[in-house]
Write a protein that holds these residues in place. Structure first.
Motif, PDB file in Angstrom:
ATOM      1  N   CYS A 179       0.803  -1.215   0.000  1.00  0.00           N
ATOM      2  CA  CYS A 179       0.000   0.000   0.000  1.00  0.00           C
ATOM      3  C   CYS A 179       0.846   1.280   0.000  1.00  0.00           C
ATOM      4  O   CYS A 179       0.414   2.306  -0.539  1.00  0.00           O
ATOM      5  N   LEU A 180       2.032   1.231   0.578  1.00  0.00           N
ATOM      6  CA  LEU A 180       2.857   2.438   0.730  1.00  0.00           C
ATOM      7  C   LEU A 180       3.075   3.206  -0.577  1.00  0.00           C
ATOM      8  O   LEU A 180       2.799   4.407  -0.631  1.00  0.00           O
ATOM      9  N   PRO A 181       3.562   2.565  -1.629  1.00  0.00           N
ATOM     10  CA  PRO A 181       3.812   3.327  -2.856  1.00  0.00           C
ATOM     11  C   PRO A 181       2.541   3.740  -3.598  1.00  0.00           C
ATOM     12  O   PRO A 181       2.588   4.597  -4.475  1.00  0.00           O
ATOM     13  N   GLU A 182       1.412   3.173  -3.240  1.00  0.00           N
ATOM     14  CA  GLU A 182       0.155   3.484  -3.920  1.00  0.00           C
ATOM     15  C   GLU A 182      -0.502   4.757  -3.412  1.00  0.00           C
ATOM     16  O   GLU A 182      -1.306   5.364  -4.113  1.00  0.00           O
ATOM     17  N   CYS A 183      -0.168   5.190  -2.205  1.00  0.00           N
ATOM     18  CA  CYS A 183      -0.820   6.358  -1.621  1.00  0.00           C
ATOM     19  C   CYS A 183      -0.287   7.644  -2.257  1.00  0.00           C
ATOM     20  O   CYS A 183       0.893   7.969  -2.101  1.00  0.00           O
ATOM     21  N   PRO A 184      -1.139   8.400  -2.950  1.00  0.00           N
ATOM     22  CA  PRO A 184      -0.674   9.606  -3.636  1.00  0.00           C
ATOM     23  C   PRO A 184      -0.354  10.779  -2.710  1.00  0.00           C
ATOM     24  O   PRO A 184       0.269  11.746  -3.139  1.00  0.00           O
ATOM     25  N   VAL A 185      -0.755  10.691  -1.442  1.00  0.00           N
ATOM     26  CA  VAL A 185      -0.518  11.794  -0.503  1.00  0.00           C
ATOM     27  C   VAL A 185       0.364  11.376   0.677  1.00  0.00           C
ATOM     28  O   VAL A 185       0.458  12.082   1.676  1.00  0.00           O
ATOM     29  N   ASP A 186       1.015  10.227   0.583  1.00  0.00           N
ATOM     30  CA  ASP A 186       1.915   9.723   1.633  1.00  0.00           C
ATOM     31  C   ASP A 186       1.271   9.720   3.010  1.00  0.00           C
ATOM     32  O   ASP A 186       1.881  10.132   4.000  1.00  0.00           O
ATOM     33  N   ALA A 187       0.047   9.229   3.087  1.00  0.00           N
ATOM     34  CA  ALA A 187      -0.683   9.190   4.352  1.00  0.00           C
ATOM     35  C   ALA A 187      -0.436   7.916   5.152  1.00  0.00           C
ATOM     36  O   ALA A 187      -0.875   7.816   6.287  1.00  0.00           O
ATOM     37  N   ILE A 188       0.279   6.954   4.579  1.00  0.00           N
ATOM     38  CA  ILE A 188       0.478   5.657   5.233  1.00  0.00           C
ATOM     39  C   ILE A 188       1.871   5.595   5.840  1.00  0.00           C
ATOM     40  O   ILE A 188       2.855   5.961   5.208  1.00  0.00           O
ATOM     41  N   SER A 189       1.932   5.123   7.093  1.00  0.00           N
ATOM     42  CA  SER A 189       3.227   4.944   7.742  1.00  0.00           C
ATOM     43  C   SER A 189       3.370   3.508   8.212  1.00  0.00           C
ATOM     44  O   SER A 189       2.388   2.829   8.507  1.00  0.00           O
ATOM     45  N   GLU A 190       4.635   3.058   8.282  1.00  0.00           N
ATOM     46  CA  GLU A 190       4.940   1.690   8.661  1.00  0.00           C
ATOM     47  C   GLU A 190       4.835   1.478  10.167  1.00  0.00           C
ATOM     48  O   GLU A 190       4.968   2.404  10.942  1.00  0.00           O
ATOM     49  N   GLY A 191       4.622   0.222  10.531  1.00  0.00           N
ATOM     50  CA  GLY A 191       4.569  -0.190  11.922  1.00  0.00           C
ATOM     51  C   GLY A 191       4.282  -1.676  11.976  1.00  0.00           C
ATOM     52  O   GLY A 191       4.376  -2.362  10.958  1.00  0.00           O
ATOM     53  N   ASP A 192       3.924  -2.183  13.142  1.00  0.00           N
ATOM     54  CA  ASP A 192       3.537  -3.595  13.232  1.00  0.00           C
ATOM     55  C   ASP A 192       2.371  -3.853  12.287  1.00  0.00           C
ATOM     56  O   ASP A 192       2.315  -4.878  11.617  1.00  0.00           O
ATOM     57  N   ILE A 193       1.413  -2.920  12.313  1.00  0.00           N
ATOM     58  CA  ILE A 193       0.429  -2.825  11.255  1.00  0.00           C
ATOM     59  C   ILE A 193       0.553  -1.402  10.736  1.00  0.00           C
ATOM     60  O   ILE A 193       0.974  -0.507  11.467  1.00  0.00           O
ATOM     61  N   TYR A 194       0.263  -1.191   9.487  1.00  0.00           N
ATOM     62  CA  TYR A 194       0.418   0.137   8.909  1.00  0.00           C
ATOM     63  C   TYR A 194      -0.705   1.048   9.388  1.00  0.00           C
ATOM     64  O   TYR A 194      -1.766   0.590   9.781  1.00  0.00           O
ATOM     65  N   ILE A 195      -0.441   2.346   9.365  1.00  0.00           N
ATOM     66  CA  ILE A 195      -1.383   3.342   9.877  1.00  0.00           C
ATOM     67  C   ILE A 195      -1.620   4.395   8.808  1.00  0.00           C
ATOM     68  O   ILE A 195      -0.686   4.820   8.125  1.00  0.00           O
ATOM     69  N   ILE A 196      -2.866   4.820   8.672  1.00  0.00           N
ATOM     70  CA  ILE A 196      -3.217   5.883   7.733  1.00  0.00           C
ATOM     71  C   ILE A 196      -3.518   7.145   8.534  1.00  0.00           C
ATOM     72  O   ILE A 196      -4.344   7.130   9.448  1.00  0.00           O
ATOM     73  N   ASP A 197      -2.862   8.231   8.167  1.00  0.00           N
ATOM     74  CA  ASP A 197      -3.102   9.537   8.782  1.00  0.00           C
ATOM     75  C   ASP A 197      -4.418  10.081   8.221  1.00  0.00           C
ATOM     76  O   ASP A 197      -4.497  10.444   7.046  1.00  0.00           O
ATOM     77  N   ALA A 198      -5.439  10.140   9.041  1.00  0.00           N
ATOM     78  CA  ALA A 198      -6.773  10.562   8.606  1.00  0.00           C
ATOM     79  C   ALA A 198      -6.789  11.998   8.082  1.00  0.00           C
ATOM     80  O   ALA A 198      -7.605  12.327   7.217  1.00  0.00           O
ATOM     81  N   ASP A 199      -5.889  12.832   8.574  1.00  0.00           N
ATOM     82  CA  ASP A 199      -5.842  14.219   8.116  1.00  0.00           C
ATOM     83  C   ASP A 199      -5.282  14.344   6.702  1.00  0.00           C
ATOM     84  O   ASP A 199      -5.589  15.292   5.996  1.00  0.00           O
ATOM     85  N   LYS A 200      -4.460  13.382   6.299  1.00  0.00           N
ATOM     86  CA  LYS A 200      -3.874  13.399   4.957  1.00  0.00           C
ATOM     87  C   LYS A 200      -4.683  12.589   3.944  1.00  0.00           C
ATOM     88  O   LYS A 200      -4.647  12.875   2.757  1.00  0.00           O
TER      89      LYS A 200
END
Length: 55
Positions: free
Chosen positions: A15-36
């Motif tokens: 999913c990381l390279p697919e996000c056009p606004v870089d809202a996804i960050s890595e972790g044990d499970i990935y997280i989406i920044d709702a503001d972005k």
């Protein structure tokens, strides 16, 4: 309405390279920044376990 990544996430990274606004960050499970997140669904379309869901 932003997407969220459920606990089904296997942290595969597809999913990381697919996000056009870089809202996804890595972790044990990935997280989406709702503001972005622009609710495009790109992350959901490539996820092998359907972890990203509309909130």
């Amino acid at each position: 309405m932003a997407y969220v990544i459920s606990s089904e996430c296997i942290a595969c990274g597809q999913c990381l390279p697919e996000c056009p606004v870089d809202a996804i960050s890595e972790g044990d499970i990935y997280i989406i920044d709702a503001d972005k997140c622009i609710d495009c669904g790109q992350c959901s379309s490539v996820c092998p376990v359907d972890a990203p869901k509309q909130n």
